[in-house]
Design a protein around this motif. Structure first.
Motif, PDB file in Angstrom:
ATOM      1  N   SER A   5      26.399 -22.118  -3.914  1.00  0.00           N
ATOM      2  CA  SER A   5      25.966 -21.098  -3.680  1.00  0.00           C
ATOM      3  C   SER A   5      25.053 -21.078  -2.475  1.00  0.00           C
ATOM      4  O   SER A   5      24.274 -21.934  -2.232  1.00  0.00           O
ATOM      5  CB  SER A   5      25.454 -20.066  -4.668  1.00  0.00           C
ATOM      6  N   HIS A   6      24.830 -19.996  -1.529  1.00  0.00           N
ATOM      7  CA  HIS A   6      23.674 -19.691  -1.009  1.00  0.00           C
ATOM      8  C   HIS A   6      22.680 -19.431  -1.740  1.00  0.00           C
ATOM      9  O   HIS A   6      22.415 -19.284  -2.960  1.00  0.00           O
ATOM     10  CB  HIS A   6      23.855 -18.535   0.165  1.00  0.00           C
ATOM     11  N   GLU A   7      21.347 -19.083  -1.099  1.00  0.00           N
ATOM     12  CA  GLU A   7      19.885 -18.704  -2.061  1.00  0.00           C
ATOM     13  C   GLU A   7      20.226 -17.444  -2.663  1.00  0.00           C
ATOM     14  O   GLU A   7      20.650 -16.270  -2.264  1.00  0.00           O
ATOM     15  CB  GLU A   7      18.805 -18.819  -1.120  1.00  0.00           C
TER      16      GLU A   7
ATOM     17  N   ALA B  90      35.563 -15.827  -6.827  1.00  0.00           N
ATOM     18  CA  ALA B  90      34.742 -15.413  -5.718  1.00  0.00           C
ATOM     19  C   ALA B  90      34.218 -13.799  -6.067  1.00  0.00           C
ATOM     20  O   ALA B  90      33.210 -13.509  -5.593  1.00  0.00           O
ATOM     21  CB  ALA B  90      35.460 -15.217  -4.483  1.00  0.00           C
ATOM     22  N   THR B  91      35.205 -13.210  -6.615  1.00  0.00           N
ATOM     23  CA  THR B  91      34.621 -11.815  -6.967  1.00  0.00           C
ATOM     24  C   THR B  91      33.351 -11.943  -7.775  1.00  0.00           C
ATOM     25  O   THR B  91      32.513 -11.184  -7.824  1.00  0.00           O
ATOM     26  CB  THR B  91      35.947 -11.129  -7.460  1.00  0.00           C
ATOM     27  N   ALA B  92      33.560 -12.720  -9.046  1.00  0.00           N
ATOM     28  CA  ALA B  92      32.419 -12.854  -9.850  1.00  0.00           C
ATOM     29  C   ALA B  92      31.103 -13.126  -9.101  1.00  0.00           C
ATOM     30  O   ALA B  92      30.260 -12.385  -9.395  1.00  0.00           O
ATOM     31  CB  ALA B  92      33.097 -13.964 -10.929  1.00  0.00           C
ATOM     32  N   PHE B  93      31.392 -14.041  -8.388  1.00  0.00           N
ATOM     33  CA  PHE B  93      30.010 -14.263  -7.359  1.00  0.00           C
ATOM     34  C   PHE B  93      29.567 -13.030  -6.933  1.00  0.00           C
ATOM     35  O   PHE B  93      28.364 -12.746  -6.765  1.00  0.00           O
ATOM     36  CB  PHE B  93      30.011 -15.364  -6.576  1.00  0.00           C
ATOM     37  N   ALA B  94      30.387 -12.452  -6.116  1.00  0.00           N
ATOM     38  CA  ALA B  94      29.929 -11.124  -5.452  1.00  0.00           C
ATOM     39  C   ALA B  94      29.629 -10.049  -6.176  1.00  0.00           C
ATOM     40  O   ALA B  94      28.608  -9.364  -5.930  1.00  0.00           O
ATOM     41  CB  ALA B  94      31.382 -10.651  -4.622  1.00  0.00           C
TER      42      ALA B  94
ATOM     43  N   LEU C 216      21.879 -15.888 -10.155  1.00  0.00           N
ATOM     44  CA  LEU C 216      22.574 -17.085 -10.384  1.00  0.00           C
ATOM     45  C   LEU C 216      22.991 -17.263 -11.763  1.00  0.00           C
ATOM     46  O   LEU C 216      24.519 -17.761 -12.131  1.00  0.00           O
ATOM     47  CB  LEU C 216      21.822 -18.228  -9.854  1.00  0.00           C
ATOM     48  N   SER C 217      22.149 -17.438 -12.702  1.00  0.00           N
ATOM     49  CA  SER C 217      22.504 -17.673 -14.034  1.00  0.00           C
ATOM     50  C   SER C 217      23.488 -16.464 -14.578  1.00  0.00           C
ATOM     51  O   SER C 217      24.176 -16.836 -15.360  1.00  0.00           O
ATOM     52  CB  SER C 217      21.153 -18.009 -15.070  1.00  0.00           C
TER      53      SER C 217
ATOM     54  N   HIS D  75      27.530 -10.226  -8.545  1.00  0.00           N
ATOM     55  CA  HIS D  75      26.179 -10.504  -8.721  1.00  0.00           C
ATOM     56  C   HIS D  75      25.322 -10.578  -7.631  1.00  0.00           C
ATOM     57  O   HIS D  75      24.377 -11.255  -7.515  1.00  0.00           O
ATOM     58  CB  HIS D  75      26.062 -11.604  -9.715  1.00  0.00           C
ATOM     59  N   ASP D  76      25.870 -10.361  -6.355  1.00  0.00           N
ATOM     60  CA  ASP D  76      25.175 -10.264  -5.190  1.00  0.00           C
ATOM     61  C   ASP D  76      25.070 -11.797  -4.652  1.00  0.00           C
ATOM     62  O   ASP D  76      23.971 -12.143  -3.942  1.00  0.00           O
ATOM     63  CB  ASP D  76      23.946  -9.635  -5.035  1.00  0.00           C
ATOM     64  N   VAL D  77      25.667 -12.904  -5.405  1.00  0.00           N
ATOM     65  CA  VAL D  77      25.541 -14.208  -4.818  1.00  0.00           C
ATOM     66  C   VAL D  77      26.528 -14.373  -3.885  1.00  0.00           C
ATOM     67  O   VAL D  77      27.702 -14.277  -4.121  1.00  0.00           O
ATOM     68  CB  VAL D  77      25.675 -15.140  -6.135  1.00  0.00           C
ATOM     69  N   SER D  78      26.072 -15.143  -2.780  1.00  0.00           N
ATOM     70  CA  SER D  78      27.098 -15.511  -1.631  1.00  0.00           C
ATOM     71  C   SER D  78      27.280 -16.930  -1.689  1.00  0.00           C
ATOM     72  O   SER D  78      26.612 -17.617  -2.133  1.00  0.00           O
ATOM     73  CB  SER D  78      26.352 -15.209  -0.343  1.00  0.00           C
ATOM     74  N   ILE D  79      28.663 -17.294  -1.369  1.00  0.00           N
ATOM     75  CA  ILE D  79      29.129 -18.712  -1.632  1.00  0.00           C
ATOM     76  C   ILE D  79      28.921 -19.345  -0.382  1.00  0.00           C
ATOM     77  O   ILE D  79      29.307 -18.762   0.715  1.00  0.00           O
ATOM     78  CB  ILE D  79      30.629 -18.666  -2.098  1.00  0.00           C
ATOM     79  N   GLN D  80      28.346 -20.518  -0.257  1.00  0.00           N
ATOM     80  CA  GLN D  80      28.374 -21.216   0.587  1.00  0.00           C
ATOM     81  C   GLN D  80      29.633 -22.113   0.821  1.00  0.00           C
ATOM     82  O   GLN D  80      30.206 -22.294   1.940  1.00  0.00           O
ATOM     83  CB  GLN D  80      27.050 -22.258   0.862  1.00  0.00           C
ATOM     84  N   THR D  81      29.872 -22.874  -0.023  1.00  0.00           N
ATOM     85  CA  THR D  81      31.181 -23.860  -0.079  1.00  0.00           C
ATOM     86  C   THR D  81      32.030 -23.889  -1.189  1.00  0.00           C
ATOM     87  O   THR D  81      31.410 -23.625  -2.516  1.00  0.00           O
ATOM     88  CB  THR D  81      30.869 -25.008   0.331  1.00  0.00           C
ATOM     89  N   VAL D  82      33.176 -23.817  -1.169  1.00  0.00           N
ATOM     90  CA  VAL D  82      34.193 -24.063  -2.348  1.00  0.00           C
ATOM     91  C   VAL D  82      35.051 -25.233  -1.911  1.00  0.00           C
ATOM     92  O   VAL D  82      35.450 -25.435  -0.930  1.00  0.00           O
ATOM     93  CB  VAL D  82      35.100 -22.923  -2.669  1.00  0.00           C
ATOM     94  N   ARG D  83      35.066 -26.207  -2.869  1.00  0.00           N
ATOM     95  CA  ARG D  83      36.053 -27.247  -2.962  1.00  0.00           C
ATOM     96  C   ARG D  83      36.986 -27.074  -4.273  1.00  0.00           C
ATOM     97  O   ARG D  83      36.524 -26.786  -5.296  1.00  0.00           O
ATOM     98  CB  ARG D  83      35.489 -28.474  -3.091  1.00  0.00           C
ATOM     99  N   GLN D  84      38.466 -27.165  -3.826  1.00  0.00           N
ATOM    100  CA  GLN D  84      39.342 -26.941  -4.872  1.00  0.00           C
ATOM    101  C   GLN D  84      40.119 -28.112  -5.019  1.00  0.00           C
ATOM    102  O   GLN D  84      40.506 -28.824  -4.142  1.00  0.00           O
ATOM    103  CB  GLN D  84      40.119 -25.749  -4.481  1.00  0.00           C
ATOM    104  N   GLU D  85      40.356 -28.621  -6.311  1.00  0.00           N
ATOM    105  CA  GLU D  85      41.184 -29.932  -6.366  1.00  0.00           C
ATOM    106  C   GLU D  85      42.063 -29.635  -7.677  1.00  0.00           C
ATOM    107  O   GLU D  85      41.629 -29.331  -8.762  1.00  0.00           O
ATOM    108  CB  GLU D  85      40.015 -31.167  -6.807  1.00  0.00           C
TER     109      GLU D  85
END
Lengths: 442, 442
Positions: free
Chosen positions: A408-410, A380-384, A416-417, A386-396
């Protein structure tokens, strides 16, 4: 706006030349013959076939063409005085381009199915048509028989189109549909498509997205009144799509489709700009495009006033493509008789075309990670960062490791890349197993 | 074919009058204002709003109209010299008809959304337009924002359309969709639709199929180049559709939809004839029309060369309908500037319109019968006596009685309804519990 050519003499029949007598051309010739009386009633004058240009006079073909109409001299045919309308169904850049330009210069209107040429050099053709006071129509160039260009050019001309999202390549849709239905891999599905004639022996133009990119350029130009060429279109094909990607889409209630997308975005300057791209994407199964199966095509259009529209039908094939060609022929022939023309190029908006990095999109990312505490927080920190907001996470959990699926959100494609690149360098990340854009949800 | 009016003086701006400022009219006025610069670029000259005719000057409305543009004198407005284009969105027969006729006589082109008037008296309007050398466009009259009339009139004009099958009434589709999803009865689903604003307090025009019948007449006229009026259209609404019918459809993998169908049939004379009808029918869930949910509309078109096409989108609402109106406005305004017109009425084929009894269709019939030997043979004999061939029979024992569900092959509606009447008189038949036509399979 042009109103024909003031020097024109009135005509009471329309001389037609057909360039090319392959899969599409032979059906055009057949329909010109079989539906002659209906066509004459609808045009207001008979259409007279003056000649059919072919490469080899003795080639086998699907339609009987009177021998005296066949010629190998295409340039001589378009230069004839009694040819008022030229139908170009040869395809490719050369010799189609000089033939179309010569036809217009000679005072003939032109109907073509040539997506490659229009996407590469449309403005040159438009200018020649404008100068000659003649029509240039090309409904068949995008999505075969489906009337989509005329609705965009005319029906929606009082509205503001905001997005066009199409399944415009039947081969890739067939392959992805088989992968979705049977869980097969790309190579297996491609082989089946080739066996059944849905894919060519060299499938590059289809599976690498070149065909769809040409169509995306044409759709973007018409929808946004801006010149967009094939080279402006960001292009990714489906060769990297795995059975795992398709399964991952299924798990989130989605399906993978190769989409041609043309959107109105905002540039960093604040001005409106166009983005045009072709790539595989996950769309929800409830989206109208998700139900487009086999080799069918469909184009989904969003506009401010009309809302969401979809146009669906066969995207290729001789007879469907010939239907689109002949619809244009009737319109162009009517105009020729009236001494007028339809709308020409509309590029007044002259918007910038955004690079892919600035285009807004959403990513689905599946990551194999060590199954230990703090992993989700690190991702989650890695996404943050880059200013990318997460919509959902599924963990298995899966034995020693775990899988995280993040949607992600938009954000911009560049953010994103960069996020994905960052993830790949992280010690806790064993592998980034699937990266795919998500469309059709916002 | 008309090419404008030879006495016309050239204009460099297009004066527009809007008749009616309700749900649609207010959105038309809003878009004329908000998109003025785009519209001017697409037309080639500015559109100038000259006046808006309303019933009451002080009525509340959804858009701010400058007071000096409002008038209650609609006839005075269409007679003005500076009005080149009249947009009629009042609806109904009177006073829309005399206003449209006066507008054309006065040299204005007309864009209207008036399905009722077109279906009742289209030829009178067409003739007035032809005489005046002006355009009459009405894309918004069928299926709201969905471009369907222009594709039929123009894109498919080089093809032979064989069938048009549409979900063209959002209210009834909403009701049937709720019945399908929740198993509710008609009355319950209607009440919900009324509560949510999808159905009017007096729902007759929608649920009895009058609205869809007007649209069927317009679609049949354009598809088959033949004059078809609303009174030619066989009409059955959805008030008799029961939860049992919907459940029976589900059991056979189908769904119940109210369809407007225009078909090319063969008359007993052997000549081609048109059939036009509106009735509920079961269609397979795999049919593209089956996935049209809520209040959406869609029109499915079959033609000889193009194959199967579908056009999907919002079928009603102020803003979507205004989008269709403005698309026509741009085209008509361009023509006015060019001193030309588009295609007028096309009724050259002049085909007969078949009575419903001669129309070919298929029936789904559910029958409660005594559960004893020989019942199936007796029922099959009844079908055979009317020359109706059976495609499938499903038999289910239910205690003392049994249910037979029969789906026929194609036969004339007269044969099929005679078969049902016959079944009702048979001693072993306790009740015919569901009779519904089956479409979309042959």
């Amino acid at each position: 706006m042009s109103s024909g050519n003031p020097g024109d003499k009135p005509i009471d029949r329309v001389g037609v030349a057909v360039l090319g007598c392959g899969v599409v051309g032979s059906q055009v010739v057949r329909l010109l013959h079989e539906q002659a009386s209906d066509l004459a009633a609808r045009v207001g004058a008979p259409l007279e076939l003056k000649g059919v240009a072919v490469r080899r006079l003795d080639a086998p073909r699907d339609v009987d063409v009177p021998t005296d109409l066949l010629t190998t001299d295409a340039m001589g045919l378009v230069a004839r005085d009694d040819v008022d309308l030229v139908i170009e169904v040869i395809g490719g850049i050369e010799p189609a381009r000089p033939l179309i330009l010569a036809a217009l210069e000679n005072g003939a209107s032109v109907v073509t199915a040539n997506k490659a040429l229009l996407a590469e050099d449309g403005p040159t053709l438009y200018e020649a048509a404008e100068k000659a006071g003649r029509d240039l129509y090309f409904e068949a160039a995008v999505a075969g028989a489906i009337p989509i260009l005329r609705p965009l050019r005319e029906s929606l001309s009082g509205d503001r189109v905001t997005r066009v999202m199409g399944i415009v390549n039947g081969t890739t849709n067939y392959i992805l549909d088989k992968m979705d239905t049977y869980g097969s891999g790309f190579e297996e599905a491609l082989a089946e498509a080739q066996e059944l004639g849905y894919a060519e022996a060299d499938p590059t133009a289809d599976v690498e997205g070149f065909d769809a990119a040409a169509k995306a350029a044409i759709l973007a130009s018409l929808a946004f009144h801006t010149r967009v060429t094939a080279s402006d279109v960001h292009r990714e094909g489906i060769t990297e799509v795995t059975a795992g990607d398709v399964a991952s889409a299924t798990e989130m209630g989605s399906v993978v489709k190769l989409l041609a997308i043309a959107e109105l975005n905002e540039a960093s300057s604040g001005e409106s700009a166009v983005s045009a791209r072709v790539h595989p994407a996950m769309i929800p199964r409830s989206h109208p495009l998700a139900s487009v199966r086999e080799a069918y095509n469909a184009v989904f259009v969003e506009s401010e006033a009309a809302g969401q529209l979809m146009f669906y039908g066969p995207g290729a094939g001789g007879s469907p493509t010939a239907s689109a060609v002949l619809g244009d022929v009737v319109t162009a022939a009517r105009h020729r008789l009236q001494g007028t023309t339809g709308a020409g190029e509309s590029s007044y908006a002259d918007r910038a075309v955004l690079p892919m990095g600035e285009t807004l999109t959403r990513y689905h990312v599946a990551i194999d990670v060590d199954d230990r505490a703090g992993v989700l927080a690190a991702v989650a920190t890695a996404f943050a960062e880059h200013d990318v907001s997460i919509q959902t996470v599924r963990q298995e959990g899966r034995g020693e490791d775990a899988q995280l699926v993040v949607v992600s959100h938009e954000a911009t494609d560049a953010q994103l890349s960069a996020t994905v690149e960052h993830l790949r360098t992280m010690e806790i990340v064993r592998d980034v197993t699937s990266v795919m854009r998500v469309e059709g949800t916002e």
